[in-house]
Design a protein around this motif. Structure first.
Motif, PDB file in Angstrom:
ATOM      1  N   TYR A 373      17.236 -11.544   3.147  1.00 36.46           N
ATOM      2  CA  TYR A 373      17.826 -11.033   4.608  1.00 36.46           C
ATOM      3  C   TYR A 373      17.530  -9.623   5.210  1.00 36.46           C
ATOM      4  CZ  TYR A 373      21.694  -9.269   7.282  1.00 36.46           C
ATOM      5  OH  TYR A 373      23.243  -8.646   8.077  1.00 36.46           O
ATOM      6  N   LEU A 374      17.092  -9.286   3.758  1.00 38.68           N
ATOM      7  CA  LEU A 374      16.650  -7.661   3.979  1.00 38.68           C
ATOM      8  C   LEU A 374      14.833  -7.989   4.986  1.00 38.68           C
ATOM      9  CD1 LEU A 374      17.888  -5.485   2.214  1.00 38.68           C
ATOM     10  CD2 LEU A 374      18.532  -6.068   4.922  1.00 38.68           C
ATOM     11  N   GLY A 375      14.480  -9.432   5.574  1.00 41.28           N
ATOM     12  CA  GLY A 375      12.977  -9.251   5.853  1.00 41.28           C
ATOM     13  C   GLY A 375      12.024  -8.844   5.168  1.00 41.28           C
ATOM     14  N   PHE A 376      12.455  -8.801   3.695  1.00 36.69           N
ATOM     15  CA  PHE A 376      10.842  -8.673   2.811  1.00 36.69           C
ATOM     16  C   PHE A 376      10.082  -9.741   2.380  1.00 36.69           C
ATOM     17  CE2 PHE A 376      13.962  -4.975   2.495  1.00 36.69           C
ATOM     18  CZ  PHE A 376      12.642  -3.700   2.314  1.00 36.69           C
ATOM     19  N   SER A 377       9.169  -9.133   2.796  1.00 30.58           N
ATOM     20  CA  SER A 377       7.898 -10.220   2.154  1.00 30.58           C
ATOM     21  C   SER A 377       8.246 -11.213   1.141  1.00 30.58           C
ATOM     22  CB  SER A 377       6.777 -10.564   2.149  1.00 30.58           C
ATOM     23  OG  SER A 377       6.425  -9.464   0.770  1.00 30.58           O
ATOM     24  N   SER A 378       9.319 -10.668  -0.263  1.00 28.84           N
ATOM     25  CA  SER A 378       9.326 -11.921  -1.959  1.00 28.84           C
ATOM     26  C   SER A 378      10.136 -10.320  -2.059  1.00 28.84           C
ATOM     27  CB  SER A 378       8.231 -11.448  -2.126  1.00 28.84           C
ATOM     28  OG  SER A 378       7.731 -10.321  -2.441  1.00 28.84           O
ATOM     29  N   GLN A 379      10.944 -10.882  -3.210  1.00 25.94           N
ATOM     30  CA  GLN A 379      12.043 -10.265  -4.222  1.00 25.94           C
ATOM     31  C   GLN A 379      10.838  -9.597  -4.770  1.00 25.94           C
ATOM     32  OE1 GLN A 379      13.773 -12.450  -6.989  1.00 25.94           O
ATOM     33  NE2 GLN A 379      14.017 -10.912  -8.327  1.00 25.94           N
ATOM     34  N   SER A 380       9.501  -9.331  -5.362  1.00 26.02           N
ATOM     35  CA  SER A 380       9.372  -8.769  -5.940  1.00 26.02           C
ATOM     36  C   SER A 380       8.618  -7.323  -4.821  1.00 26.02           C
ATOM     37  CB  SER A 380       7.602  -8.745  -5.957  1.00 26.02           C
ATOM     38  OG  SER A 380       7.187  -9.553  -5.307  1.00 26.02           O
ATOM     39  N   HIS A 381       8.630  -7.692  -3.519  1.00 22.66           N
ATOM     40  CA  HIS A 381       8.126  -6.479  -2.838  1.00 22.66           C
ATOM     41  C   HIS A 381       9.356  -5.939  -2.644  1.00 22.66           C
ATOM     42  CE1 HIS A 381       7.181  -5.520   2.270  1.00 22.66           C
ATOM     43  NE2 HIS A 381       6.973  -4.029   1.434  1.00 22.66           N
ATOM     44  N   PHE A 382      11.080  -6.521  -2.452  1.00 27.66           N
ATOM     45  CA  PHE A 382      11.870  -5.502  -2.329  1.00 27.66           C
ATOM     46  C   PHE A 382      12.327  -4.975  -3.638  1.00 27.66           C
ATOM     47  CE2 PHE A 382      16.309  -5.805  -3.384  1.00 27.66           C
ATOM     48  CZ  PHE A 382      17.002  -4.667  -2.209  1.00 27.66           C
ATOM     49  N   VAL A 385       9.594  -1.943  -3.644  1.00 26.32           N
ATOM     50  CA  VAL A 385      10.321  -0.743  -2.163  1.00 26.32           C
ATOM     51  C   VAL A 385      11.643   0.311  -2.927  1.00 26.32           C
ATOM     52  CG1 VAL A 385      11.282   0.000   0.081  1.00 26.32           C
ATOM     53  CG2 VAL A 385       9.066  -2.128  -0.606  1.00 26.32           C
ATOM     54  N   PHE A 386      12.479  -0.693  -3.460  1.00 20.99           N
ATOM     55  CA  PHE A 386      13.930   0.135  -3.867  1.00 20.99           C
ATOM     56  C   PHE A 386      13.813   0.982  -4.506  1.00 20.99           C
ATOM     57  CE2 PHE A 386      18.143  -0.104  -6.190  1.00 20.99           C
ATOM     58  CZ  PHE A 386      18.499  -0.513  -5.097  1.00 20.99           C
ATOM     59  N   GLN A 387      13.104   0.368  -5.721  1.00 18.93           N
ATOM     60  CA  GLN A 387      12.964   0.736  -6.657  1.00 18.93           C
ATOM     61  C   GLN A 387      11.750   2.547  -6.309  1.00 18.93           C
ATOM     62  OE1 GLN A 387      10.228  -0.066 -10.264  1.00 18.93           O
ATOM     63  NE2 GLN A 387      10.992   1.167 -11.586  1.00 18.93           N
ATOM     64  N   LYS A 388      11.007   2.510  -5.325  1.00 18.48           N
ATOM     65  CA  LYS A 388      10.002   3.789  -5.185  1.00 18.48           C
ATOM     66  C   LYS A 388      10.884   4.809  -4.466  1.00 18.48           C
ATOM     67  CE  LYS A 388       6.153   5.139  -2.295  1.00 18.48           C
ATOM     68  NZ  LYS A 388       4.909   4.657  -1.125  1.00 18.48           N
ATOM     69  N   THR A 389      11.884   3.987  -4.068  1.00 15.44           N
ATOM     70  CA  THR A 389      13.067   4.893  -2.877  1.00 15.44           C
ATOM     71  C   THR A 389      13.882   5.608  -3.288  1.00 15.44           C
ATOM     72  OG1 THR A 389      12.642   3.472  -1.030  1.00 15.44           O
ATOM     73  CG2 THR A 389      14.226   4.663  -1.134  1.00 15.44           C
ATOM     74  N   THR A 390      14.656   4.406  -4.769  1.00 14.81           N
ATOM     75  CA  THR A 390      15.605   5.054  -5.595  1.00 14.81           C
ATOM     76  C   THR A 390      15.181   5.516  -6.832  1.00 14.81           C
ATOM     77  OG1 THR A 390      16.687   2.771  -6.533  1.00 14.81           O
ATOM     78  CG2 THR A 390      17.024   3.425  -3.865  1.00 14.81           C
ATOM     79  N   GLY A 391      14.597   5.095  -7.250  1.00 17.68           N
ATOM     80  CA  GLY A 391      13.721   5.674  -8.502  1.00 17.68           C
ATOM     81  C   GLY A 391      14.904   4.763  -9.643  1.00 17.68           C
ATOM     82  N   GLU A 392      15.579   3.235  -9.526  1.00 21.53           N
ATOM     83  CA  GLU A 392      16.166   2.514  -9.925  1.00 21.53           C
ATOM     84  C   GLU A 392      15.785   1.452  -9.878  1.00 21.53           C
ATOM     85  OE1 GLU A 392      20.056   2.959  -9.691  1.00 21.53           O
ATOM     86  OE2 GLU A 392      20.144   5.003 -10.643  1.00 21.53           O
ATOM     87  N   THR A 393      15.427   0.238 -10.784  1.00 21.74           N
ATOM     88  CA  THR A 393      15.750  -1.501 -10.354  1.00 21.74           C
ATOM     89  C   THR A 393      16.501  -1.981  -9.255  1.00 21.74           C
ATOM     90  OG1 THR A 393      16.154  -2.443 -11.731  1.00 21.74           O
ATOM     91  CG2 THR A 393      14.078  -1.700 -11.577  1.00 21.74           C
ATOM     92  N   PRO A 394      16.789  -3.111  -8.131  1.00 22.76           N
ATOM     93  CA  PRO A 394      18.001  -3.773  -7.908  1.00 22.76           C
ATOM     94  C   PRO A 394      19.029  -3.729  -8.881  1.00 22.76           C
ATOM     95  CG  PRO A 394      16.076  -4.342  -6.763  1.00 22.76           C
ATOM     96  CD  PRO A 394      15.732  -3.933  -7.655  1.00 22.76           C
ATOM     97  N   ASN A 395      18.218  -4.535 -10.503  1.00 23.85           N
ATOM     98  CA  ASN A 395      18.837  -5.213 -10.862  1.00 23.85           C
ATOM     99  C   ASN A 395      20.133  -3.607 -11.681  1.00 23.85           C
ATOM    100  OD1 ASN A 395      19.384  -7.622 -11.899  1.00 23.85           O
ATOM    101  ND2 ASN A 395      16.821  -8.281 -12.538  1.00 23.85           N
TER     102      ASN A 395
END
Length: 413
Positions: A373-382, A385-395
């Motif tokens: 939905y957010l236009g990332f190339s893959s789940q791993s890419h999201f 980026v999410f972990q790099k930004t927040t310090g946590e994995t999406p899960n």
């Protein structure tokens, strides 16, 4: 241009019935996919003419069905035939989906269908735009939306009656209730939202004052919903003046108002109204914490943010933003970096992650679906980026929030 071709395409584009009706011959020619020539039975023709009150008009005229004032036609007199009209509709102007389906399947809906008219759901703005284009094509006369509505006003209200009611209501209120709530208190609330000062907003909400809010509906629940809609609308505008994206603010307001409409108790409406006001103040506070005030003076910065907000589900390119704003891409990048101390690319990533966090917290969408939905190339890419930004994995982020939510439920039991 071939007239039938144009009318066929107009009917298909508008998604409503468009036909030419001749009062003299009782003949109706429909256009679009449902096109064809039909001679109406005398009884149907009589009912149609009586309902629409067809007569001498020199401009597009809205007609309401006598059996249901939420069903509209628009008539345009045929400039070539004295007794002929172009009819656009019928359309359901104020029905819910449930009411619309009930009408279509009912006796009156079947009667319409037998006469060659299909009731459609159509946004009133789309209907008027199509009507004005058709009017220009048929007559060569240009009419704008404001003129259309001003010419049709007498179909819906008579100004002297409107003002009679206003004067009566003002008199009744002065006799029975006394003064309204102070304007200054309302301004303090709105100023707190504009500056992102949640503490000042809470203080203003808690103020005691003489006077009371006017009666906006006879039903208490509808009265409080109307107040809430007004408060949320004003709060959204104050938040925009405070620096948050127009699209973001409008979208928040749309969501809060829809939620207000779904509530069935006065306390719930009041609570959600206050939550909405605080949400706008907090949004301004968060935005002002991370940016300079130059956006408030430069509309290009606001334009970049509005574009990004509206295209978060796309792969956003700076060149596309610059083209949309009609400026040079290098200039726009330099201006944004100078003003915001962050590049446009970094801002896009920040906003995508912010939206991702909300989806993880408040939706049941899978991480794969959110990434897509957010236009990332893959789940791993999201995830990276999410972990790099927040310090946590999406899960992990989602699990923490779900845990907190379960604790809250436990505490309330």
């Amino acid at each position: 241009m071939d007239e039938k071709f144009f009318l066929d395409k107009m009917a298909d584009l508008m998604g409503v019935c468009v036909c030419q009706y001749d009062c003299r011959t009782k003949e109706k020619q429909s256009f679009g996919k449902e096109g064809g020539i039909q001679r109406l039975p005398f009884q149907d023709a009589e009912i149609l003419e009586e309902n629409l009150q067809l007569g001498e008009v020199e401009f597009p005229m809205i007609r309401m069905s006598r059996s249901n004032r939420e069903i509209l036609f628009v008539q345009i007199r045929d400039p070539k035939e004295k007794n002929a009209w172009y009819l656009i509709g019928p359309v359901a102007a104020g029905m819910s989906r449930k009411e619309y389906l009930a009408y279509v399947k009912g006796e009156k809906g079947e009667r319409l269908k037998k006469s060659g008219f299909s009731l459609r759901n159509c946004r009133i703005d789309d209907l008027v735009s199509g009507v004005l284009l058709l009017y220009w094509y048929l007559t060569g006369n240009v009419m704008d939306t404001e003129e259309f509505w001003s010419r049709n006003e007498k179909n819906f209200c008579e100004s002297h009656r409107v003002w009679e009611r206003v004067e009566k209501d003002i008199f009744d209120r002065q006799e029975q209730y006394g003064p309204h709530n102070p304007y200054e208190q309302e301004l303090r609330e709105l100023e707190s939202i504009r500056t992102g000062d949640v503490e000042a907003l809470n203080f203003s909400i808690a103020e005691t004052y003489e006077g009371q809010i006017g009666t906006l509906a006879k039903d208490p629940l509808r009265h409080h919903k109307n107040i809430a809609v007004g408060n949320i609308t004003l709060a959204s505008r104050s938040a925009i003046r405070g620096g948050i994206s127009k699209e973001w603010s409008f979208s928040m307001a749309d969501s809060f108002i829809q939620q207000i409409e779904e509530l069935d108790s006065v306390p719930a409406v009041i609570a959600l109204k206050r939550e909405a006001q605080r949400a706008f103040a907090l949004a301004v506070h968060q935005e002002q914490d991370s940016e300079s005030q130059e956006e408030l003076q430069n509309p290009l910065i606001a334009g970049v943010k509005d574009y990004i907000f509206s295209h978060l589900h796309d792969s956003i390119r700076i060149a596309d933003i610059a083209k949309h704003l009609n400026v040079n891409a290098d200039y726009l990048s330099h201006l944004f970096k100078t003003s915001e101390n962050i590049t446009i690319k970094q801002y896009i990533q920040k906003e995508k992650i912010r939206r991702g966090k909300n989806l993880l917290r408040y939706s049941d969408a899978s991480i794969h679906e959110i990434a897509f939905y957010l236009g990332f190339s893959s789940q791993s890419h999201f995830t990276n980026v999410f972990q790099k930004t927040t310090g946590e994995t999406p899960n992990y982020y989602r699990k923490q929030f779900l845990d907190r939510r379960s604790w809250k439920i436990w505490d309330n039991e």
